[in-house]
Scaffold this motif. Structure first.
Motif, short mmCIF file in Angstrom:
data_model
loop_
_atom_site.label_atom_id
_atom_site.label_comp_id
_atom_site.label_asym_id
_atom_site.label_seq_id
_atom_site.Cartn_x
_atom_site.Cartn_y
_atom_site.Cartn_z
N LEU A 21 -48.64 76.83 20.16
CA LEU A 21 -47.66 75.88 19.12
C LEU A 21 -46.51 75.62 19.86
O LEU A 21 -46.00 74.46 19.92
N LEU A 22 -46.00 76.56 20.68
CA LEU A 22 -44.64 76.31 21.51
C LEU A 22 -45.25 75.36 22.75
O LEU A 22 -44.61 74.37 22.94
N ARG A 23 -46.19 75.43 23.41
CA ARG A 23 -46.63 74.55 24.23
C ARG A 23 -46.81 73.22 23.80
O ARG A 23 -46.67 72.14 24.40
N ALA A 24 -47.44 73.09 22.55
CA ALA A 24 -47.60 71.93 22.05
C ALA A 24 -46.31 70.87 21.69
O ALA A 24 -46.39 69.93 21.51
N HIS A 25 -45.26 71.85 21.59
CA HIS A 25 -43.88 71.20 21.27
C HIS A 25 -43.01 71.25 22.37
O HIS A 25 -41.72 71.46 22.39
N ASP A 26 -43.73 71.33 23.61
CA ASP A 26 -42.74 71.28 24.99
C ASP A 26 -42.15 72.29 25.31
O ASP A 26 -40.91 72.25 25.71
N PHE A 27 -42.51 73.57 24.73
CA PHE A 27 -41.63 75.00 25.08
C PHE A 27 -42.36 75.58 26.30
O PHE A 27 -43.94 75.27 26.16
N GLU A 28 -42.04 76.44 26.96
CA GLU A 28 -42.85 77.15 27.85
C GLU A 28 -42.78 78.79 27.51
O GLU A 28 -41.79 79.47 27.64
N ILE A 79 -32.53 85.55 18.78
CA ILE A 79 -34.03 86.38 18.44
C ILE A 79 -34.43 85.97 17.09
O ILE A 79 -33.78 85.76 15.82
N MET A 80 -35.68 85.61 17.00
CA MET A 80 -36.49 85.10 15.71
C MET A 80 -37.71 86.05 15.55
O MET A 80 -38.55 86.23 16.16
N ALA A 81 -37.13 86.95 14.43
CA ALA A 81 -38.13 88.10 14.22
C ALA A 81 -39.41 87.37 13.24
O ALA A 81 -39.18 86.44 12.32
N VAL A 82 -40.75 87.86 13.54
CA VAL A 82 -41.89 87.45 12.60
C VAL A 82 -42.53 88.89 12.29
O VAL A 82 -42.55 89.88 13.05
N THR A 83 -42.77 88.81 10.95
CA THR A 83 -43.56 90.02 10.31
C THR A 83 -44.31 89.78 9.36
O THR A 83 -44.15 88.81 8.42
N GLY A 98 -29.88 92.30 14.30
CA GLY A 98 -29.31 91.36 15.04
C GLY A 98 -30.15 90.07 15.22
O GLY A 98 -29.60 89.27 16.06
N ALA A 99 -31.31 90.03 14.55
CA ALA A 99 -32.03 88.75 14.76
C ALA A 99 -31.31 87.62 13.92
O ALA A 99 -30.54 87.61 12.94
N GLU A 100 -31.17 86.40 14.71
CA GLU A 100 -30.46 85.09 14.25
C GLU A 100 -31.47 84.45 13.10
O GLU A 100 -31.07 83.74 12.41
N SER A 101 -32.99 84.75 13.37
CA SER A 101 -33.62 84.17 12.06
C SER A 101 -34.95 84.99 11.85
O SER A 101 -35.29 85.95 12.51
N TYR A 102 -35.56 84.77 10.88
CA TYR A 102 -36.61 85.48 10.26
C TYR A 102 -37.83 84.85 9.64
O TYR A 102 -37.44 83.68 8.90
N VAL A 103 -39.07 84.86 10.17
CA VAL A 103 -40.22 83.92 9.54
C VAL A 103 -41.22 85.24 9.17
O VAL A 103 -41.71 86.08 9.93
N PHE A 112 -42.03 77.39 11.39
CA PHE A 112 -42.06 78.00 12.65
C PHE A 112 -41.40 77.31 13.82
O PHE A 112 -40.36 77.67 14.51
N ILE A 113 -41.82 75.76 14.02
CA ILE A 113 -41.37 75.09 14.85
C ILE A 113 -39.92 74.75 14.68
O ILE A 113 -38.86 74.58 15.47
N GLU A 114 -39.40 74.47 13.28
CA GLU A 114 -38.15 74.08 13.04
C GLU A 114 -37.21 75.25 13.35
O GLU A 114 -36.23 75.05 13.64
N GLU A 115 -37.68 76.48 12.92
CA GLU A 115 -36.84 77.59 13.46
C GLU A 115 -36.62 77.66 14.73
O GLU A 115 -35.35 78.06 15.42
#
Length: 120
Positions: A21-28, A79-83, A98-103, A112-115
């Motif tokens: 997903l990250l690669r598809a949206h131009d992230f490394e 930091i985006m936490a996922v659980t 300390g996580a700034e986001s949670y999914v 996911f991509i919006e976060e």
């Protein structure tokens, strides 16, 4: 230049999904299957964002978030936490660590991509 994202996830399928997903949206993406390597890898790669699984063998994602936020050179990295184990009070504990986001898993691809975009 693509933004670097450290993906700390022990589950192979989830790690591959997040990276794809990250690669598809131009992230490394920089995949990491063992949370015990997270601090060392974050220092070496200086990512723009860290995606952190909470439930992992050997080390808790909550403990890692706390350690990352205590490190002067890493504390500014969002930091985006996922659980998958989203019980009442979990989001508050994760944010308090300390996580700034949670999914929660299973993830919504759009959320996911919006976060990710909101944090970088």
């Amino acid at each position: 230049m693509a933004k670097k994202v450290l993906v700390v996830e022990d589950n192979d399928l989830n790690r591959k999904l997040f990276c794809d997903l990250l690669r598809a949206h131009d992230f490394e993406p920089e995949p990491l299957s063992d949370g015990r390597e997270a601090l060392k890898t974050a220092k070496a790669k200086t990512p723009d964002l860290i995606i952190m699984d909470i439930q992992m063998p050997h080390v808790s994602g909550l403990d890692l978030i706390g350690a990352l936020k205590k490190d002067a050179g890493l504390k500014a990295i969002p930091i985006m936490a996922v659980t998958a184990y989203a019980a009442k009070g979990d989001e508050e504990r994760i944010r308090d660590a300390g996580a700034e986001s949670y999914v929660s898993k299973p993830i919504s691809v759009v959320k996911f991509i919006e976060e990710v975009r909101a944090l970088i």
